[in-house]
Design a protein around this motif. Structure first.
Motif, PDB file in Angstrom:
ATOM      1  N   LEU A 328       0.823  -1.211   0.000  1.00 10.90           N
ATOM      2  CA  LEU A 328       0.000   0.000   0.000  1.00 10.90           C
ATOM      3  C   LEU A 328       0.856   1.260   0.000  1.00 10.90           C
ATOM      4  O   LEU A 328       1.887   1.331   0.678  1.00 10.90           O
ATOM      5  CB  LEU A 328      -0.915   0.030   1.226  1.00 10.90           C
ATOM      6  N   GLY A 329       0.404   2.275  -0.768  1.00  9.75           N
ATOM      7  CA  GLY A 329       0.983   3.612  -0.720  1.00  9.75           C
ATOM      8  C   GLY A 329      -0.072   4.584  -0.238  1.00  9.75           C
ATOM      9  O   GLY A 329      -1.230   4.548  -0.705  1.00  9.75           O
ATOM     10  N   LEU A 330       0.277   5.432   0.715  1.00 10.14           N
ATOM     11  CA  LEU A 330      -0.683   6.336   1.344  1.00 10.14           C
ATOM     12  C   LEU A 330      -0.277   7.796   1.114  1.00 10.14           C
ATOM     13  O   LEU A 330       0.912   8.101   0.965  1.00 10.14           O
ATOM     14  CB  LEU A 330      -0.796   6.062   2.842  1.00 10.14           C
ATOM     15  N   ASN A 331      -1.252   8.709   1.136  1.00 12.10           N
ATOM     16  CA  ASN A 331      -0.991  10.111   0.824  1.00 12.10           C
ATOM     17  C   ASN A 331      -0.781  10.981   2.051  1.00 12.10           C
ATOM     18  O   ASN A 331      -0.928  12.209   1.993  1.00 12.10           O
ATOM     19  CB  ASN A 331      -2.106  10.690  -0.057  1.00 12.10           C
ATOM     20  N   GLN A 332      -0.436  10.347   3.168  1.00  8.76           N
ATOM     21  CA  GLN A 332      -0.033  11.080   4.369  1.00  8.76           C
ATOM     22  C   GLN A 332       1.213  10.425   4.940  1.00  8.76           C
ATOM     23  O   GLN A 332       1.488   9.251   4.678  1.00  8.76           O
ATOM     24  CB  GLN A 332      -1.148  11.107   5.416  1.00  8.76           C
ATOM     25  N   SER A 333       1.974  11.171   5.728  1.00  4.27           N
ATOM     26  CA  SER A 333       3.215  10.650   6.288  1.00  4.27           C
ATOM     27  C   SER A 333       2.946   9.643   7.396  1.00  4.27           C
ATOM     28  O   SER A 333       1.851   9.609   7.979  1.00  4.27           O
ATOM     29  CB  SER A 333       4.062  11.795   6.838  1.00  4.27           C
ATOM     30  N   SER A 334       3.947   8.848   7.699  1.00  2.00           N
ATOM     31  CA  SER A 334       3.848   7.889   8.802  1.00  2.00           C
ATOM     32  C   SER A 334       3.572   8.614  10.117  1.00  2.00           C
ATOM     33  O   SER A 334       2.798   8.140  10.955  1.00  2.00           O
ATOM     34  CB  SER A 334       5.149   7.081   8.919  1.00  2.00           C
ATOM     35  N   GLU A 335       4.205   9.760  10.284  1.00  2.00           N
ATOM     36  CA  GLU A 335       4.025  10.537  11.521  1.00  2.00           C
ATOM     37  C   GLU A 335       2.599  11.050  11.628  1.00  2.00           C
ATOM     38  O   GLU A 335       1.968  10.949  12.690  1.00  2.00           O
ATOM     39  CB  GLU A 335       5.009  11.704  11.546  1.00  2.00           C
ATOM     40  N   ALA A 336       2.067  11.584  10.535  1.00  2.00           N
ATOM     41  CA  ALA A 336       0.706  12.118  10.562  1.00  2.00           C
ATOM     42  C   ALA A 336      -0.309  11.016  10.841  1.00  2.00           C
ATOM     43  O   ALA A 336      -1.307  11.240  11.539  1.00  2.00           O
ATOM     44  CB  ALA A 336       0.391  12.803   9.235  1.00  2.00           C
ATOM     45  N   LEU A 337      -0.036   9.824  10.307  1.00  2.00           N
ATOM     46  CA  LEU A 337      -0.962   8.697  10.489  1.00  2.00           C
ATOM     47  C   LEU A 337      -0.662   7.883  11.741  1.00  2.00           C
ATOM     48  O   LEU A 337      -1.369   6.924  12.043  1.00  2.00           O
ATOM     49  CB  LEU A 337      -0.898   7.777   9.266  1.00  2.00           C
ATOM     50  N   LYS A 338       0.399   8.288  12.447  1.00  2.00           N
ATOM     51  CA  LYS A 338       0.807   7.576  13.673  1.00  2.00           C
ATOM     52  C   LYS A 338       1.050   6.088  13.412  1.00  2.00           C
ATOM     53  O   LYS A 338       0.630   5.215  14.175  1.00  2.00           O
ATOM     54  CB  LYS A 338      -0.226   7.768  14.790  1.00  2.00           C
ATOM     55  N   LEU A 339       1.765   5.815  12.318  1.00  2.00           N
ATOM     56  CA  LEU A 339       2.127   4.433  12.000  1.00  2.00           C
ATOM     57  C   LEU A 339       3.352   4.043  12.807  1.00  2.00           C
ATOM     58  O   LEU A 339       4.305   4.818  12.916  1.00  2.00           O
ATOM     59  CB  LEU A 339       2.419   4.284  10.499  1.00  2.00           C
ATOM     60  N   THR A 383      12.170  12.468   3.684  1.00  2.00           N
ATOM     61  CA  THR A 383      12.966  13.424   2.902  1.00  2.00           C
ATOM     62  C   THR A 383      12.788  13.191   1.409  1.00  2.00           C
ATOM     63  O   THR A 383      12.631  14.135   0.625  1.00  2.00           O
ATOM     64  CB  THR A 383      14.457  13.287   3.268  1.00  2.00           C
ATOM     65  N   LYS A 384      12.799  11.934   1.011  1.00  2.00           N
ATOM     66  CA  LYS A 384      12.698  11.601  -0.411  1.00  2.00           C
ATOM     67  C   LYS A 384      11.253  11.526  -0.898  1.00  2.00           C
ATOM     68  O   LYS A 384      10.973  11.715  -2.082  1.00  2.00           O
ATOM     69  CB  LYS A 384      13.389  10.265  -0.681  1.00  2.00           C
ATOM     70  N   ASN A 385      10.340  11.212   0.023  1.00  2.00           N
ATOM     71  CA  ASN A 385       8.940  11.003  -0.367  1.00  2.00           C
ATOM     72  C   ASN A 385       8.019  11.737   0.606  1.00  2.00           C
ATOM     73  O   ASN A 385       7.297  11.107   1.391  1.00  2.00           O
ATOM     74  CB  ASN A 385       8.604   9.506  -0.364  1.00  2.00           C
ATOM     75  N   PRO A 386       8.050  13.069   0.599  1.00  2.00           N
ATOM     76  CA  PRO A 386       7.293  13.851   1.586  1.00  2.00           C
ATOM     77  C   PRO A 386       5.791  13.586   1.530  1.00  2.00           C
ATOM     78  O   PRO A 386       5.222  13.366   0.465  1.00  2.00           O
ATOM     79  CB  PRO A 386       7.620  15.305   1.213  1.00  2.00           C
ATOM     80  N   GLU A 387       5.203  13.571   2.716  1.00  2.00           N
ATOM     81  CA  GLU A 387       3.760  13.416   2.879  1.00  2.00           C
ATOM     82  C   GLU A 387       3.213  12.135   2.262  1.00  2.00           C
ATOM     83  O   GLU A 387       2.092  12.101   1.759  1.00  2.00           O
ATOM     84  CB  GLU A 387       3.021  14.629   2.278  1.00  2.00           C
ATOM     85  N   THR A 388       4.027  11.083   2.324  1.00  2.00           N
ATOM     86  CA  THR A 388       3.546   9.766   1.895  1.00  2.00           C
ATOM     87  C   THR A 388       4.035   8.717   2.885  1.00  2.00           C
ATOM     88  O   THR A 388       4.919   8.982   3.706  1.00  2.00           O
ATOM     89  CB  THR A 388       4.042   9.386   0.482  1.00  2.00           C
ATOM     90  N   SER A 389       3.500   7.526   2.786  1.00  2.00           N
ATOM     91  CA  SER A 389       3.941   6.418   3.635  1.00  2.00           C
ATOM     92  C   SER A 389       3.588   5.098   2.956  1.00  2.00           C
ATOM     93  O   SER A 389       2.831   5.070   1.980  1.00  2.00           O
ATOM     94  CB  SER A 389       3.300   6.487   5.024  1.00  2.00           C
ATOM     95  N   THR A 390       4.145   4.012   3.483  1.00  2.00           N
ATOM     96  CA  THR A 390       3.907   2.693   2.897  1.00  2.00           C
ATOM     97  C   THR A 390       3.593   1.661   3.973  1.00  2.00           C
ATOM     98  O   THR A 390       4.038   1.777   5.119  1.00  2.00           O
ATOM     99  CB  THR A 390       5.128   2.195   2.098  1.00  2.00           C
TER     100      THR A 390
END
Length: 533
Positions: A328-339, A383-390
């Motif tokens: 999965l690729g998500l449109n919010q950062s890990s920090e924002a989503l508390k992953l 840094t390389k993929n801002p505002e995303t997460s996997t």
């Protein structure tokens, strides 16, 4: 100008003068190839995939998302550990690691949560906190882990002994280890406790070696558990940095890597290696090192006469389990989503053996899932993929579930196959939303891989990722050694030792030692000197 680390195979290239050819570029092959290249040998790696690295590589998509295919975390990576020293040697210290923190794994069994904390004493205290009446059993368990792994070190080192020395002395190491290796995990644990929930918790990480408690060897269980006792680590920049940094050193030492190079035969004459065959192209060398698994090596690359001469048979050992994975690729950062950085092992109930044995394509995610968060583990991701997460979510798989599509081609398997993958995604998302409801509405990329995907890229016929099953029978096979009966033919990879990047690296180390003999000790000395400086 950045030096190219690999090139497509072309039969018109000059391949003369090679000392060693390594077939397959997984961790075992990378290790032995780099070791030999650093020792001044002329080495080439031939890889059938279009990228090198085996299960250490990652795949990327146009939208920028990247996922690992095999390495989700590694243990024993503290700066003063031997394993870290070997990685530093292979990469000249350029591979960096990020700790996953105090908690590296969490098991959720029937709704109850159990944390795995880094450090043996922390691990012990946490277990006793969950099971206060089982302190004696927990202490006995940790002692067994330590004792089994101590004997395991001798068992694996014995694999480099010459035949005469193995017969006269090596049998002692094998016999002492058999007390652990030839018992199942469930049998050993059932002797120290009757608490089914405690047994389930102790076996919650069994996906790391691919077999349920009643089928797995306790020796394999002990090695994997011991490997992670001091916590988990992740390569900064992603799992593919393991391959990239190693190849940088390998090629700097005149090593060559060829992709799209599907070796079709290991050529022998009078029980001695002559070279390899790729279609109509014959490439001579002094020795061949196979890193494609013993099944592929003996049953597909060698002749029937070679198999008989080596006394090779896998009739008592099955391939390891396969898997299905949702990326999965998500449109919010890990920090924002508390992953979290830690992995989640989910089991619907205590019966791990039952869950694995009764799994179907329809019920697999409902009963078992391993969930990993690569972007949360990697400090460079944002840094390389801002505002995303996997996220990666895995469940047990079986090649038989996809038998109707075995003769189809990758990316062209038809609508019904795509429907099966979509159904798996739907069921796995239910599990993910249960534990991480905040990700709903953020998913912008998704893919599913099946055992057919694994088979396509690795040539493992059952879609397995761990080679031979880590069963008690595996540890009795006499030919699982770096040196074969065929002169100039050597084996490396997880089949020779154990599952995982550390196990595969150990196999490469043993293989290089078997080839270089006393010359390998110069490199051990160099590693020790480097660590102390």
């Amino acid at each position: 100008m950045v030096k190219k680390l690999y090139q497509p195979f072309n039969p018109s290239l000059d391949f003369l003068g090679l000392d060693h050819i390594v077939v397959g570029s997984g961790m075992g092959g990378l290790t032995v190839a780099t070791w030999l290249a650093k020792a001044g040998k002329k080495v080439a790696i031939f890889e059938r995939h279009y990228v090198p690295g085996g299960f250490t590589h990652s795949f990327k998509r146009k939208d920028g998302f990247q996922w690992d295919v095999g390495v989700h975390y590694v243990g024993n990576m503290a700066e003063d550990s031997s394993l870290r020293g070997f990685f530093d040697f292979l990469t000249n210290g350029k591979l960096e690691w990020e700790s996953m923190g105090e908690v590296y794994d969490v098991a959720n069994i029937d709704g109850a949560e159990y944390k795995f904390k880094a450090g043996k004493e922390n691990f012990r205290k946490q277990l006793i906190n969950y099971f206060p009446k089982e302190e004696k059993a927990i202490d006995a368990y940790l002692k067994l882990i330590q004792k089994a792994n101590k004997r395991g070190s001798a068992f694996f080192f014995e694999k480099v002994f010459e035949p005469w020395f193995s017969k006269s002395v090596g049998w002692i190491f094998r016999k002492r280890y058999s007390k652990f290796s030839e018992k199942t995990t469930w049998n050993v644990l059932n002797e120290i406790t009757k608490n089914e929930r405690l047994i389930a918790v102790l076996c919650a990480q069994c996906g790391n070696y691919g077999l349920s408690p009643k089928n797995s060897s306790f020796a394999a269980h002990a090695m994997v558990i011991g490997h992670f006792l001091e916590g988990g680590y992740y390569p900064i920049g992603g799992a593919d940095q393991i391959c990239k940094k190693t190849l940088e050193v390998f090629t700097a030492n005149s090593g060559k890597v060829f992709i799209n190079a599907d070796v079709t035969k290991i050529v022998t004459e009078n029980n001695q290696v002559q070279g390899i065959q790729l279609g109509e192209k014959f490439i001579p060398c002094k020795s061949v090192i196979s890193n494609v698994g013993v099944n592929n090596t003996f049953n597909h690359l060698l002749s029937e006469a070679d198999r008989k001469f080596c006394d090779f048979s896998l009739k008592n050992v099955q391939p390891a389990s396969a898997h299905i994975c949702l990326y999965l690729g998500l449109n919010q950062s890990s920090e924002a989503l508390k992953l979290p950085k830690h992995n989640l092992w989910y089991y619907k109930h205590d019966g791990i053996d039952e869950i694995f044995e009764e799994a179907t394509l329809e019920n697999a995610p409902e009963n078992f899932a391993y969930i990993s968060f690569p972007s949360a583990k990697d400090p460079n991701w944002q840094t390389k993929n801002p505002e995303t997460s996997t996220i990666q979510a895995i469940s047990v798989g079986n090649m038989d579930w996809f038998e109707n599509y075995i003769d189809t081609n990758w990316m062209k398997r038809g609508d019904e196959y795509l429907k099966l993958k979509k159904n798996f995604e739907t069921e796995m998302l239910k599990v993910l939303f249960k534990f991480f409801p905040q990700i709903e509405g953020t998913i912008i990329a998704s893919e599913v891989s099946t055992p057919l995907s694994t088979e396509n890229f690795t040539n493992y016929k059952s879609g397995e990722i761990y080679g031979l099953a880590h069963s008690p029978e595996r540890f009795t096979l006499p030919f699982l050694r770096p040196k074969t009966k065929i002169k100039g033919l050597f084996l490396t990879g997880q089949d020779i030792t154990l599952v995982g990047v550390a196990g595969a690296m150990l196999s490469g180390l043993l293989c290089a030692t078997a080839i270089l003999k006393l010359g390998s000790w110069k490199i051990f000395k160099a590693i020790k000197t480097s660590k102390n400086s």
